[in-house]
Motif scaffolding. Structure first.
Motif, mmCIF file in Angstrom:
data_model
loop_
_atom_site.group_PDB
_atom_site.id
_atom_site.type_symbol
_atom_site.label_atom_id
_atom_site.label_comp_id
_atom_site.label_asym_id
_atom_site.label_seq_id
_atom_site.Cartn_x
_atom_site.Cartn_y
_atom_site.Cartn_z
ATOM 1 N N TYR A 228 18.515 1.502 11.300
ATOM 2 C CA TYR A 228 17.933 2.848 11.314
ATOM 3 C C TYR A 228 18.998 3.855 11.727
ATOM 4 C CZ TYR A 228 17.480 1.862 16.337
ATOM 5 O OH TYR A 228 17.729 1.521 17.643
ATOM 6 N N ALA A 229 18.728 5.115 11.353
ATOM 7 C CA ALA A 229 19.701 6.176 11.640
ATOM 8 C C ALA A 229 18.983 7.520 11.594
ATOM 9 C CB ALA A 229 20.854 6.149 10.642
ATOM 10 N N TRP A 230 19.687 8.569 12.032
ATOM 11 C CA TRP A 230 19.191 9.944 11.968
ATOM 12 C C TRP A 230 20.199 10.775 11.177
ATOM 13 C CZ3 TRP A 230 18.532 6.840 16.137
ATOM 14 C CH2 TRP A 230 17.227 6.701 16.635
ATOM 15 N N VAL A 231 19.684 11.559 10.234
ATOM 16 C CA VAL A 231 20.532 12.401 9.393
ATOM 17 C C VAL A 231 20.103 13.846 9.590
ATOM 18 C CG1 VAL A 231 21.358 12.873 7.057
ATOM 19 C CG2 VAL A 231 20.758 10.537 7.713
ATOM 20 N N GLU A 232 21.054 14.708 9.880
ATOM 21 C CA GLU A 232 20.774 16.127 10.102
ATOM 22 C C GLU A 232 21.415 16.940 8.984
ATOM 23 O OE1 GLU A 232 21.137 19.528 13.624
ATOM 24 O OE2 GLU A 232 21.810 17.460 13.974
ATOM 25 N N PHE A 233 20.599 17.789 8.334
ATOM 26 C CA PHE A 233 21.057 18.611 7.216
ATOM 27 C C PHE A 233 21.304 20.042 7.683
ATOM 28 C CE2 PHE A 233 18.748 15.146 5.253
ATOM 29 C CZ PHE A 233 19.545 14.811 4.177
ATOM 30 N N GLU A 234 21.930 20.802 6.791
ATOM 31 C CA GLU A 234 22.204 22.198 7.096
ATOM 32 C C GLU A 234 20.975 23.076 6.865
ATOM 33 O OE1 GLU A 234 25.396 23.752 4.834
ATOM 34 O OE2 GLU A 234 25.771 25.447 6.191
ATOM 35 N N GLU A 235 20.106 22.674 5.916
ATOM 36 C CA GLU A 235 18.922 23.458 5.583
ATOM 37 C C GLU A 235 17.690 22.553 5.603
ATOM 38 O OE1 GLU A 235 19.591 25.185 1.826
ATOM 39 O OE2 GLU A 235 21.198 26.535 2.500
ATOM 40 N N ILE A 236 16.531 23.175 5.871
ATOM 41 C CA ILE A 236 15.274 22.410 5.896
ATOM 42 C C ILE A 236 14.895 21.949 4.492
ATOM 43 C CG2 ILE A 236 12.806 22.569 6.423
ATOM 44 C CD1 ILE A 236 13.431 24.392 8.693
ATOM 45 N N ALA A 237 15.229 22.749 3.468
ATOM 46 C CA ALA A 237 14.895 22.358 2.087
ATOM 47 C C ALA A 237 15.578 21.048 1.708
ATOM 48 C CB ALA A 237 15.302 23.474 1.119
ATOM 49 N N SER A 238 16.791 20.830 2.188
ATOM 50 C CA SER A 238 17.487 19.572 1.904
ATOM 51 C C SER A 238 16.784 18.399 2.581
ATOM 52 C CB SER A 238 18.936 19.666 2.381
ATOM 53 O OG SER A 238 19.588 20.764 1.789
ATOM 54 N N ALA A 239 16.314 18.608 3.816
ATOM 55 C CA ALA A 239 15.591 17.542 4.520
ATOM 56 C C ALA A 239 14.271 17.232 3.828
ATOM 57 C CB ALA A 239 15.357 17.950 5.969
ATOM 58 N N GLU A 240 13.573 18.250 3.343
ATOM 59 C CA GLU A 240 12.316 18.021 2.631
ATOM 60 C C GLU A 240 12.551 17.230 1.351
ATOM 61 O OE1 GLU A 240 10.757 21.908 2.059
ATOM 62 O OE2 GLU A 240 9.877 22.052 4.075
ATOM 63 N N ALA A 241 13.625 17.520 0.630
ATOM 64 C CA ALA A 241 13.943 16.760 -0.580
ATOM 65 C C ALA A 241 14.255 15.312 -0.263
ATOM 66 C CB ALA A 241 15.121 17.413 -1.305
#
Length: 377
Positions: A228-241
């Motif tokens: 398992y891991a955690w990934v942090e994006f620059e924008e919320i739209a990228s995380a939703e995708a």
């Protein structure tokens, strides 16, 4: 002087073989545009007319053979059916047990379930409609009778007596479900392979958008991923995708069309090169990001790092429950600290009660050698 040979007098030698015959009456071969349309499933006008003529007959035959079934006010629900029961079995059951004939049954609706061993099955219940109220009462009277070895339960389809009332949580639907974390730039990724690395994770999720940080749990001895891991994006739209599992990309398809000249044009116009017009059609393509190294990942929104930190080490966080000092805001009074509980030391061994050898064995002390050698016969 030797005369220079005129190049116009030179002739190419023809190869001996059969002459090429061209059939002028043959139909014109399809153009590239027609072939592309046929590949996409589009047909020309002539083909469409032929298909319409062919499909007119079966449509009329189906319309004549199948009469539209209408729902009636006098219907029953029949349950506890065998999965192999058919509509004909239901009709025959009501005709044999009641005084009406087959024409009185206006509709038989039996939902289909999954096939078993290639045979169709029902879901264990069905709806049967009648044309008269008398037929409805006779059908309800057949409840608890045997049908294909099972005692069926028959009730009025419009009566809901005996059903438990829905609670407020079930009515809302969403309230009964376990709430998840709100959308954020940070997501949790589970069911990863042990061979996954930070670089491969960052490269995989780069399709969704810019990745700021990747935090992967690893084993201390081997350094491999724990799954398992955690990934942090620059924008919320990228995380939703990423949580959705796919990304849509627009692509352009270029098509070339040739302008055909009319037969009435002159010879000079026909000699001119044909113009080519390019048309671009846009369509969307899905790129799936829910699998990595042959494993389907479990992705969901995670708590923001700052929110998680406050929950663990804040004023009312988990750290306070475990006896750790709470981190308070500036200017706030520190919370009352609980008194520390000292651990009791292990009682010392009373050496006067035991011999030196026993004390050595109990305490693990090193005894000075006495220079005696012990032998065993």
């Amino acid at each position: 002087m030797t005369e220079v040979a005129d190049p116009s007098h030179k002739k190419r030698k023809l190869q001996d073989g059969p002459e090429l015959e061209i059939d002028i009456s043959a139909p014109e071969p399809p153009s590239k545009k027609a072939l592309r349309k046929a590949k996409k499933g589009k047909t020309t006008d002539g083909e469409a007319k032929d298909t319409e003529k062919d499909t007119e007959k079966p449509k009329t035959e189906k319309a004549e053979s199948k009469d539209p079934e209408k729902r009636s006010e006098f219907g029953v629900w029949i349950g506890n059916l065998s999965f192999n029961t058919t509509k004909d079995d239901l009709r025959q059951f009501f005709i044999d047990g009641c005084s009406f004939d087959n024409d009185t049954i206006t509709r038989v609706h039996m939902p289909k379930g999954p096939e078993k061993f290639g045979r169709p099955q029902n879901k264990g219940f069905a709806y049967v409609d009648f044309s008269t109220k008398k037929a409805l009462e006779e059908a309800i009277a057949l409840s608890e009778q045997l049908l294909t070895g099972r005692r069926v339960l028959i009730k009025n389809a419009n009566s809901f007596e005996g059903r438990p009332e829905k609670t407020a949580e079930q009515a809302n639907g969403a309230a009964s479900a376990k709430p998840g974390h709100p959308p954020s730039r940070r997501i949790f990724v589970g069911n990863l392979s042990f061979d996954v690395t930070k670089e491969s994770l960052e490269e995989h999720f780069a399709r969704c958008g810019t990745v700021d940080n990747v935090h992967m749990a690893t084993f201390q001895d081997t350094g491999k991923c724990k799954g398992y891991a955690w990934v942090e994006f620059e924008e919320i739209a990228s995380a939703e995708a990423a949580v959705r599992g796919f990304v849509t990309e627009k692509e352009e398809d270029e098509e070339e069309e040739e302008e055909s000249n009319d037969s009435s044009d002159s010879d000079e116009e026909s000699k001119k090169p044909k113009k080519k017009v390019q048309k671009k059609s846009k369509y969307q393509r899905r790129i799936w990001v829910n699998q990595l190294l042959g494993r389907r990942m479990r992705m969901e929104f995670a708590e923001d790092a700052q929110t998680r930190y406050k929950k663990r080490f804040g004023k009312d966080g988990e750290g306070k429950k475990n006896g750790q000092p709470a981190i308070t805001e500036e200017g706030a009074e520190p919370a009352e600290q609980q008194p520390r509980v000292r651990k009791q030391r292990r009682p010392s061994i009373d050496e006067s009660r035991y011999s030196k050898e026993t004390v050595q064995r109990l305490s693990g002390a090193i005894v000075e050698a006495q220079g005696k050698k012990v032998t065993f016969d």
